[in-house]
Design an enzyme around this catalytic site. Structure first.
Site, PDB file in Angstrom:
ATOM      1  N   GLU A   1       0.880  -1.164   0.000  1.00  0.00           N
ATOM      2  CA  GLU A   1       0.000   0.000   0.000  1.00  0.00           C
ATOM      3  C   GLU A   1       0.925   1.223   0.000  1.00  0.00           C
ATOM      4  OE1 GLU A   1      -2.291   0.805   3.554  1.00  0.00           O
ATOM      5  OE2 GLU A   1      -3.569   2.228   2.482  1.00  0.00           O
TER       6      GLU A   1
ATOM      7  N   ARG B   1       6.037 -12.857   9.229  1.00  0.00           N
ATOM      8  CA  ARG B   1       6.747 -11.615   8.943  1.00  0.00           C
ATOM      9  C   ARG B   1       8.034 -11.551   9.743  1.00  0.00           C
ATOM     10  NH1 ARG B   1       2.532  -7.551   9.952  1.00  0.00           N
ATOM     11  NH2 ARG B   1       4.049  -6.230   8.910  1.00  0.00           N
TER      12      ARG B   1
ATOM     13  N   LYS C   1       4.735   0.195  10.404  1.00  0.00           N
ATOM     14  CA  LYS C   1       4.729   1.508   9.764  1.00  0.00           C
ATOM     15  C   LYS C   1       4.269   2.576  10.751  1.00  0.00           C
ATOM     16  CE  LYS C   1       3.831   0.410   4.897  1.00  0.00           C
ATOM     17  NZ  LYS C   1       2.777   0.363   3.870  1.00  0.00           N
TER      18      LYS C   1
END
Length: 552
Positions: free
Chosen positions: A33, A257, A267
RNA sequence: UGGGUUAUAGUGUAAUGGUAGCACUACAGAUUUUGAUUCUGUCCGUCUAGGUUCGAAUCCUAGUAACCCAACCA
């Protein structure tokens, strides 16, 4: 003769799919994104997706998941593309979820026509209240049984801009009692009168992740759609849409992850570090962002190697940052030009070397002949590291001390015979004599010394600012500690040395060059550097066996 | 305490019923004109309890722990 390299679970799936003829070739995608900068966790995903395609002769698309105009910007698109390229990967196609808005809209219409989607006028609170909880089933919305015709016209009105943000949503009709919360009539379209970085004001309704991601995968004929573990609960919905819409059956697979010690990887947290001024910017060399690591001097090869070594699996992990450091040292050891720089200088006077005399010495640029040589000026007065002299030498001390012999790298063996202190009691000047027959490369002195130290000729030296970086956090896993993660920020993560002395050859350093400042670590030129004010970043220190010895 | 996912040296990751291996870390030593690099070696592991089997990290049963899921975020 065949070298058995074990496969990770995704490679096994792919080999099975290829062997069975399910697919002739594979197509993966990296789907960020564009709402922030890429970090080392993304690098793991990039290396996986592109790496798989390379390994199995397939292709990889870069697709921007831009379905939320409130958060996304072109600036991020550009940085993401730069970072993927820098890592060394080429995408087959550059796509955007927003490329498919028309088609996704028509998928929604299809669902309405099948009686499987409805417009809901409930408020967010009402929808949440009827959703139930993991242990309690939800209840049907009062709007669930609207007619197909009404839903069609309402949805068209939503698209036409008849309603304000939040007034209505489109939901899909599945099962309000499902164990999987994502199956309890998920929202697939919401109203957002926001400017989109690509489609502008063309749309005021936007599909949700679940109604865009899998559809985009399917439209592109992605064979293996790889994402992280937290999307596991979405897979059932992913498959439901593909099945219900009867479109290309992309398959979703999930891996764990990356987490790394002494840093954070979300983020949101990284953004906080920037906005609250704990670091300078997204590309601050202390950040785990790709741009930060690039600026710090990490190489693409070292990052790719790191991603290869950490492996792909499904269990939670916390990778020791020392593995990353190992990877970058391993790469830079082969690439970095050796030079000399003195970070914390003290003057060394060679009392038996004639005043005014200089000579050019040949220094190797690297570990072997293939790296070539350069000329370095030697003279009577030099800078050496303060830490290379000890007034009262410790046990096993190989460096300079009163009466001790050491070699000046690529130059002569010297013997210390005197030193001066300033008013504060600090060593201000060291006097030594050199042994002329001990010249590097032509040594006939037959003297063996255990220590070699680096130096820079005082009259020839350049000044530079040097920035040393340490871990950003003092806690191994700041996100998991009690309280706010920011309480664990390392206050000493940046140390600036305003005036270090470096050898003149460094005037020609360029961004992207890598240097080993002998005995001090790997360094690179910072983007803020100018010819008037040179600035170097320390990428990573060298391993330091002496420092460990001292700790004991 | 509903559903899902995962448990192998300090950290990661292999072994797909048949010798628990590899990398990093740590430690010790050799070499070294970088106390770097390189080389050698050492320490350390199958979540627990039962079971099946000639043989179990792997299969079965029961536990335990960690992580994820109730955004009009992705």
């Amino acid at each position: 003769m065949s070298e058995e390299k074990s496969l990770n679970f995704i490679e096994e799936i792919i080999e099975t799919d290829l062997a069975s003829g399910q697919y002739q070739s594979i197509l993966t995608r990296f789907p960020p994104e564009p709402n922030g900068y890429l970090h080392i966790g993304h690098a793991k995903s990039i290396c996986l997706n592109f790496g798989l395609a390379i390994k199995y002769g397939g292709k990889t698309n870069l697709r921007f998941d831009d379905t939320n105009p409130a958060k996304e910007e072109t600036e991020y698109v550009d940085s993401i593309k730069e970072d993927v390229k820098w890592l060394g990967f080429n995408w087959s196609n550059e796509f955007y979820a927003s490329d498919y808005f028309d088609q996704i809209y028509s998928f929604a219409v299809t669902l309405i026509k099948k009686g499987l989607a409805y417009v809901d006028d409930s408020t967010p609170d009402e929808i949440a209240a009827l959703k139930g909880s993991p242990t309690e089933p939800g209840k049907n919305s009062p709007f669930r049984d609207r007619s197909i015709e009404e839903n069609l016209s309402l949805f068209a009105a939503m698209k036409a801009g008849t309603y304000q943000d939040g007034e209505k949503v489109l939901r899909v009709k599945i099962d309000m009692a499902a164990n999987n919360m994502h199956m309890r009539d998920p929202i697939i379209y919401r109203i957002k009168h926001a400017h989109h970085h690509r489609t502008g004001d063309q749309w005021c309704i936007y599909p949700m992740y679940d109604f865009a991601h899998g559809q985009s995968d399917s439209i592109e004929n992605i064979t293996h759609s790889i994402c992280t573990l937290e999307f596991i609960p979405h897979r059932e919905l992913y498959d439901w849409f593909i099945h219900t819409l009867e479109i290309f059956p992309s398959k979703q697979y999930e891996f764990a992850r990356l987490n790394m010690t002494y840093t954070v990887m979300s983020k949101r947290k990284l953004l906080q570090l920037v906005t609250e001024g704990h670091v300078q910017s997204w590309d601050d060399p202390r950040m785990p962002t790709i741009s930060g690591m690039r600026r710090r001097g990490y190489t693409p090869e070292s990052i790719r190697n790191f991603c290869e070594r950490i492996g792909i699996a499904k269990r939670e992990n916390l990778i020791d940052v020392s593995l990353l450091e190992f990877c970058v040292r391993e790469d830079l050891n082969l690439k970095a030009t050796r030079v000399m720089a003195v970070l914390e200088p003290v003057k060394l006077v060679i009392t038996n070397y004639p005043e005014g005399q200089t000579e050019e010495l040949m220094c190797e640029n690297g570990p072997d002949e293939s790296y070539g040589h350069r000329k370095v000026q030697f003279s009577r007065e030099l800078w050496i590291e303060q830490e290379d002299f000890m007034e009262e030498p410790a046990k096993k001390w190989f460096r300079l001390a009163p009466g001790a012999l050491v070699r000046l790298k690529s130059a002569y063996i010297i013997q210390c015979n005197h030193f001066l202190k300033d008013a504060a009691g600090n060593i201000s000047e060291i006097h030594a004599t050199y042994i002329p027959e001990s010249k590097s490369g032509a040594d006939t002195s037959e003297i063996k010394v255990k220590g070699t130290i680096h130096w820079v000729s005082a009259q020839h030296a350049l000044q530079a600012e040097i920035r040393l970086y340490d871990r950003l956090f003092n806690a191994e896993n700041p996100s998991q500690e009690e309280g706010d993660f920011k309480e664990y920020i390392n206050p000493d993560s940046l140390q600036i040395i305003p005036k270090a002395f470096i050898e003149p050859s460094l005037l020609n350093a360029a961004i992207g060059n890598h240097f080993q400042f002998i005995r001090k670590g790997y360094f690179c030129l910072d983007k803020e550097s100018t010819k008037e004010k040179l600035v170097f970043n320390r990428t990573v220190s060298l391993k330091d066996a002496w420092a460990k010895e001292v700790k004991k």
